[in-house]
Design a protein around this motif. Structure first.
Motif, PDB file in Angstrom:
ATOM      1  N   LEU A 378       0.826  -1.193  -0.186  1.00 52.05           N
ATOM      2  CA  LEU A 378      -0.068   0.079  -0.043  1.00 52.05           C
ATOM      3  C   LEU A 378       0.938   1.193   0.083  1.00 52.05           C
ATOM      4  O   LEU A 378       2.029   1.234   0.082  1.00 52.05           O
ATOM      5  CB  LEU A 378      -0.849  -0.008   1.199  1.00 52.05           C
ATOM      6  CG  LEU A 378      -1.654  -1.143   1.405  1.00 52.05           C
ATOM      7  CD1 LEU A 378      -2.789  -1.188   2.480  1.00 52.05           C
ATOM      8  CD2 LEU A 378      -2.602  -1.406   0.156  1.00 52.05           C
ATOM      9  N   VAL A 383      -2.942   3.597   7.366  1.00 56.01           N
ATOM     10  CA  VAL A 383      -4.115   2.861   6.863  1.00 56.01           C
ATOM     11  C   VAL A 383      -5.020   2.868   8.096  1.00 56.01           C
ATOM     12  O   VAL A 383      -4.448   2.290   9.058  1.00 56.01           O
ATOM     13  CB  VAL A 383      -3.581   1.424   6.390  1.00 56.01           C
ATOM     14  CG1 VAL A 383      -5.012   0.608   5.842  1.00 56.01           C
ATOM     15  CG2 VAL A 383      -2.607   1.437   5.298  1.00 56.01           C
ATOM     16  N   PHE A 460      -7.389  -5.828  -2.605  1.00 50.95           N
ATOM     17  CA  PHE A 460      -7.387  -4.372  -1.748  1.00 50.95           C
ATOM     18  C   PHE A 460      -8.192  -3.234  -2.537  1.00 50.95           C
ATOM     19  O   PHE A 460      -8.725  -2.631  -1.633  1.00 50.95           O
ATOM     20  CB  PHE A 460      -5.965  -3.900  -1.669  1.00 50.95           C
ATOM     21  CG  PHE A 460      -5.922  -2.590  -1.192  1.00 50.95           C
ATOM     22  CD1 PHE A 460      -6.228  -2.106   0.014  1.00 50.95           C
ATOM     23  CD2 PHE A 460      -5.338  -1.389  -2.105  1.00 50.95           C
ATOM     24  CE1 PHE A 460      -5.918  -0.882   0.482  1.00 50.95           C
ATOM     25  CE2 PHE A 460      -5.074   0.029  -1.925  1.00 50.95           C
ATOM     26  CZ  PHE A 460      -5.555   0.383  -0.374  1.00 50.95           C
ATOM     27  N   HIS A 489      -4.972   6.619  -0.349  1.00 47.21           N
ATOM     28  CA  HIS A 489      -4.786   5.383  -0.963  1.00 47.21           C
ATOM     29  C   HIS A 489      -5.700   5.419  -2.419  1.00 47.21           C
ATOM     30  O   HIS A 489      -5.534   4.478  -3.098  1.00 47.21           O
ATOM     31  CB  HIS A 489      -4.909   4.180  -0.174  1.00 47.21           C
ATOM     32  CG  HIS A 489      -4.214   4.324   1.184  1.00 47.21           C
ATOM     33  ND1 HIS A 489      -2.871   3.739   1.190  1.00 47.21           N
ATOM     34  CD2 HIS A 489      -4.430   4.774   2.497  1.00 47.21           C
ATOM     35  CE1 HIS A 489      -2.481   3.906   2.313  1.00 47.21           C
ATOM     36  NE2 HIS A 489      -3.261   4.326   3.160  1.00 47.21           N
TER      37      HIS A 489
END
Length: 747
Positions: A378, A383, A460, A489
Motif C-alpha cells: 500500500l 492505513v 485491496f 490510498h
C-alpha cells in the motif's frame, strides 16, 4: 524561450571551452614547471600553437550555436502538467523517531552545505539498510529548524512523476504559473524552467529519496552526470539525493558524494542499547552490532525484538547465537562486504526480520508475514485499522482468517517493531497502521513478482471501495477520521482501475472527496479533486459531463482553500463549457454560475457576484421551485453578496426568509441550516444589531459543537463570530455610557 535555448547552448560551449582551457593550462604548467622540450624554445612555434587552438575553440563554439539554432522551434512536445501545484501526496520529510547514532560527520557536512552560500548537489549513497533515508530525514529536520524551506520527493522510478514533483517544488519556491503554462504548451523545456528558477532562489533543501535507478531519471537518455536532466548541482539551495549507486561517474564531478559505511561498533551498540537497555553490557552490544554488519535497519529490528518480554532470545548474546545458527551460510553476514553490496545487505536485513517473523509463526501468528506483506504493497501512509478485515486477508492471500487471528497478527507485528500505530491526535481519531518506511521498502522488494502482488492489490481495491461506501454511509462526523486516512490510498486505486473499472473507482474518489469537504479537510479534498479531473480529462475527455463536474468541484475546493483567483478562472471556463454543451438552464450550468459568483464575491467583485446570483436565483425558482434546497442555497448566496455590497437590510431580510425555509425543509440541525443562521447573524451584526447577532452566534456555536465537533472549521468560525459580536456589543455599551456621561456633565 530563445533565452532558455541560449543558456543551454552557452553551457555546452563553456563545457567544451573548459576542456580546451584545461589543455592549454596543462601546456602552460609544463612550460613553467618542467624542463623545456626542444620545440618549446621556439617562441614563434609556441604562440602559433596557442593561436591555432584558440581558433579551433571559437570555431567549435559557433558551430555548436549554429546546430542549436537549426533545431525546429516547435519541436518540444507539450508537457503533461496536470498534477503540477497539486502533488497528490505529501512532500514533507518523514519523522525520525529515535536518535541518529554514528552519523555526526555526515550530518555536519550536509549542514555546512545547507548553510553555505553556494548551494549545489550532494548524494548520500551506500548499500541498502545503511540508513540513507534516515540520515536525509534528520538533515531535513535540522535544515527546517534553521529556517530552510524543505521539500521531500520520493523517486518512484517514473521520470514524469519526478518532473512533476520538482516542478511542484519550484512552484512552492515561487516559480510562476505563467512559466508552468509555457512548459505545459511546449514553448519551453520544463526541466530548464525549473532549474533556471531554482538557481535564483536560496534557502531551500530538496531531497530526492531512493534514486536507485539513476539512469532512468531523465528527461531523455542522458546520464545524470551531464547535468541536463532533473538532477543538477546548479541551484541556489542544496539538492540532496539518496541512492545505492556509489559510482562517482554516475553523478559527475560537481556532485559531492557522501558514502555511508556501516556504523562503527560503538555507534551500533548505542542503537541496540537505546532499544533494549537491559539486554546486556556495552561490550556484548558491540559484538552483536559487529555481527549484524553495522546495518541500522537490522540493529533497530534486533533491538525491538529484544525489548519484548515474551521473546525467546532476551540478551544480545543469545540473539547473536541464534543468528549464527540460522544464518551462518549467508554471504556478507560476518564481514563488511555487506556495506558495499546492496543485494547482500538487503538479504541480511530481510533475514533479520525473518527471525522475528519465524518466531511469530511458531507462536501461532500464522498471518503475521502475509499481513506485513499486504501492508507493504500500500501507499506509505497510515492505513485505517478497519480496512484490514478477515475478509480482506482471506480474499488476498487465500488463507483462512478470523477477527482474532488478524488481531493477533497485527499485535505481533507491532510487538516486534515491524508495524507502527501512530498516536491518535484526538478522541475522534480511529486506529491506524503504518509500516516503518524502511521495513515497507524492503518487504515490498520481495513481492515484485506479478503474483501474488496483483491478486492482493485486486482484493485491496475491492475492499477499499467497500470501505469508502461504508464511511460515506456513516451519519454525522463519525466517519471523517477514517475518510482522511483513506484519502492517500485512493489515487492509486483509481490508477489501477483505469480504464477497465473506471466509473466505479472514480465514484469512490468523488464520494470520499465530498465527505472530506464536509469534514473541513480542504487540502485532502483538493488532492482527490485534482486527481479526478486529471483522470477525467485523460480517460473521458475534457468536454464529458463528468469532466465538467470534476472541473467545477476542483474550482470549489480551490475557493475553499482561499485560492479565489484560480477558482474564479476555472469556474468561468467551466461555466462557458456548461452553457455551450448543456445549455443555459441545465442544473449543472446553474450550479456552475452560482459557484463562479461565489468565487467573484470572495475576490471582492461584489456587484458582479450579486448580479450573477440574482440571475441564478431567478432561474432556480423558475426551474426547481422556491422550496428546492438548491434554490434556498442560491437565495442565501445572493444575500451574502448583497451584504458584502453594503445592502445589509435587504440581506438580513433574505437571510431570515432563507433560514425559516431551511428549518422547515431540512431541520434545525442540518449543517446548511446552521450556515444559514450564521449568515443571518452576520447580516444583523453589520446592521448594528449586536445583541441579536450575538444570541444567534451563541446558539449556532452550541449546535455546531454538538453536530460537527469542536475542531471543525465551521465551529471555529462560529466561535470567532461570537467573540466579535460580544466585543462589538461591549464597545457599544461603553460608547453609550460615555455619551450619557457627557450629557450629565452638560446639564
Amino acid at each position: 524561450m530563445a533565452g532558455n535555448r541560449r543558456a543551454a547552448r552557452v553551457g555546452s560551449a563553456v563545457s567544451g571551452g573548459s576542456a580546451l582551457i584545461a589543455f592549454l593550462v596543462g601546456i602552460v604548467t609544463n612550460y613553467v614547471t618542467a624542463e623545456l622540450p626542444k620545440w618549446a624554445e621556439n617562441t614563434l612555434l609556441v604562440w602559433s600553437v596557442f593561436a591555432g587552438l584558440a581558433l579551433v575553440s571559437l570555431g567549435l563554439f559557433f558551430w555548436e550555436r549554429r546546430l542549436a539554432a537549426g533545431a525546429p522551434d516547435g519541436g518540444r512536445p507539450p508537457v503533461p502538467l496536470g498534477r503540477i501545484a497539486a502533488g497528490g501526496h505529501s512532500m514533507n520529510p518523514p519523522t525520525v523517531p529515535a536518535p541518529v547514532r554514528g552519523r555526526e560527520a555526515e550530518l555536519e557536512r550536509i549542514g555546512a552545505l545547507v548553510r553555505g552560500p553556494g548551494g549545489g548537489m550532494a548524494v548520500v549513497c551506500g548499500a541498502g539498510g545503511l540508513g540513507k533515508t534516515t540520515l536525509a530525514a534528520e538533515a531535513a529536520a535540522q535544515a527546517r529548524a534553521q529556517g530552510q524551506v524543505v521539500v521531500w520527493i520520493r523517486w518512484r522510478d517514473d521520470p514524469e512523476r519526478l518532473g512533476q514533483d520538482l516542478a511542484q517544488a519550484a512552484h512552492i519556491l515561487g516559480l510562476p504559473e505563467s512559466r508552468l503554462e509555457e512548459a505545459r504548451t511546449g514553448r519551453v523545456s520544463l526541466v530548464d524552467a525549473v532549474w533556471e528558477h531554482l538557481a535564483t532562489v536560496t534557502g531551500w533543501l530538496i531531497v530526492v529519496d531512493n534514486v536507485d535507478t539513476p539512469t532512468r531519471v531523465g528527461p531523455g537518455t542522458g546520464p545524470p552526470s551531464a547535468y541536463r536532466g532533473w538532477l543538477r548541482p546548479h541551484g541556489g539551495g542544496l539538492l540532496l539525493v539518496t541512492s545505492r549507486d556509489t559510482a562517482g561517474q554516475t553523478w559527475g564531478s560537481e556532485a559531492g558524494l557522501i558514502h555511508l559505511q556501516p556504523l562503527a561498533d560503538d555507534a551500533g551498540a548505542a542503537v541496540l542499547l537505546d532499544a533494549a537497555p537491559h539486554a546486556g553490557t556495552a561490550a556484548e552490544a558491540e559484538a552483536l552490532a559487529a555481527r549484524l554488519g553495522g546495518l541500522p535497519l537490522a540493529l533497530n529490528a534486533a533491538g525491538t525484538y529484544l525489548s519484548v518480554p515474551t521473546s525467546r532470545h532476551r540478551t544480545f548474546t543469545t540473539y547473536q547465537h541464534a543468528l549464527e545458527a540460522e544464518f551462518a551460510d549467508l554471504l556478507g553476514a560476518e564481514h563488511p562486504s555487506a556495506a558495499t553490496d546492496p543485494a547482500v545487505a538487503r538479504s541480511v536485513v530481510r533475514h533479520t526480520w525473518d527471525l522475528s517473523l519465524d518466531q511469530l509463526h511458531s507462536d501461532g501468528y500464522t498471518l503475521a508475514r502475509p499481513v506485513l506483506q499486504l501492508l507493504a504493497l500500500l501507499e506509505p501512509a497510515p492505513v485505517p485499522r478497519t480496512l484490514i478485515t478477515p475478509e480482506f486477508v482471506t480474499d488476498a492471500t487465500g488463507m483462512p482468517a478470523t477477527a482474532a487471528t488478524v488481531d493477533a497478527a497485527l499485535a505481533g507485528l507491532h510487538q516486534y517493531g515491524l508495524l507502527r500505530t501512530p498516536e491518535a491526535d484526538s478522541s475522534a481519531a480511529v486506529g491506524q497502521l503504518q509500516l516503518h518506511p524502511l521495513v515497507r521498502e524492503v518487504t515490498a522488494h520481495t513481492l515484485t513478482r506479478p503474483e501474488p502482488a496483483n491478486t492482493w492489490l485486486t482484493a485491496f481495491d475491492d475492499h477499499l471501495a467497500r470501505a469508502v461506501d461504508a464511511v460515506a454511509g456513516v451519519p454525522g462526523r463519525t466517519g471523517w477520521p477514517t475518510a482522511r486516512l483513506l484519502a492517500p490510498h485512493l489515487p492509486a486505486h483509481l490508477d489501477r482501475n483505469t480504464p477497465h473499472n473506471y466509473s466505479s473507482a472514480r465514484n469512490a474518489l468523488a464520494d470520499l472527496a465530498g465527505l472530506l469537504g464536509a469534514a473541513g479537510a480542504a487540502s485532502e479534498e483538493l488532492l482527490l479533486r485534482r486527481h479526478i479531473l486529471d483522470s477525467d480529462n485523460r480517460v473521458l475527455g475534457p468536454e464529458h459531463p463528468a469532466a465538467l463536474t470534476g472541473s467545477n468541484n476542483l474550482a470549489a475546493a480551490l475557493n475553499d482553500l482561499g485560492e479565489h483567483q484560480q477558482a474564479a478562472e476555472l469556474h468561468q471556463q467551466t461555466l462557458t463549457d456548461h452553457e455551450r454543451i448543456l445549455g443555459p438552464d441545465h442544473p449543472d450550468t446553474l450550479s456552475s454560475r452560482n459557484n463562479l459568483a461565489n468565487a467573484l464575491n470572495d475576490l471582492g467583485e461584489h456587484q458582479q457576484a450579486a448580479e450573477l446570483h440574482q440571475q441564478t436565483l431567478t432561474d432556480h425558482e423558475r426551474i426547481l421551485g422556491p422550496d428546492h434546497p438548491i434554490t434556498l442555497t442560491s437565495r442565501n448566496n445572493l444575500a451574502n453578496a448583497l451584504n458584502d455590497l453594503g445592502e445589509h437590510q435587504q440581506a438580513a431580510e433574505l437571510h431570515q426568509q432563507t433560514l425559516t425555509d431551511h428549518e422547515r425543509i431540512l431541520g434545525p440541525d442540518h449543517p446548511i441550516t446552521l450556515t444559514s443562521r450564521n449568515n443571518l447573524a452576520a447580516a444583523l451584526h453589520d446592521l448594528g444589531e449586536y445583541q441579536q447577532a450575538g444570541e444567534l452566534h451563541q446558539q449556532n456555536l452550541t449546535d455546531r459543537e454538538r453536530v460537527l465537533g469542536p475542531d471543525h472549521p465551521d465551529t471555529l468560525s462560529s466561535r470567532n463570530n461570537l467573540a466579535n459580536a460580544q466585543a462589538r456589543l461591549a464597545e457599544a455599551g461603553r460608547r453609550r455610557w460615555w455619551q450619557r456621561g457627557r450629557r450629565s456633565r452638560s446639564t
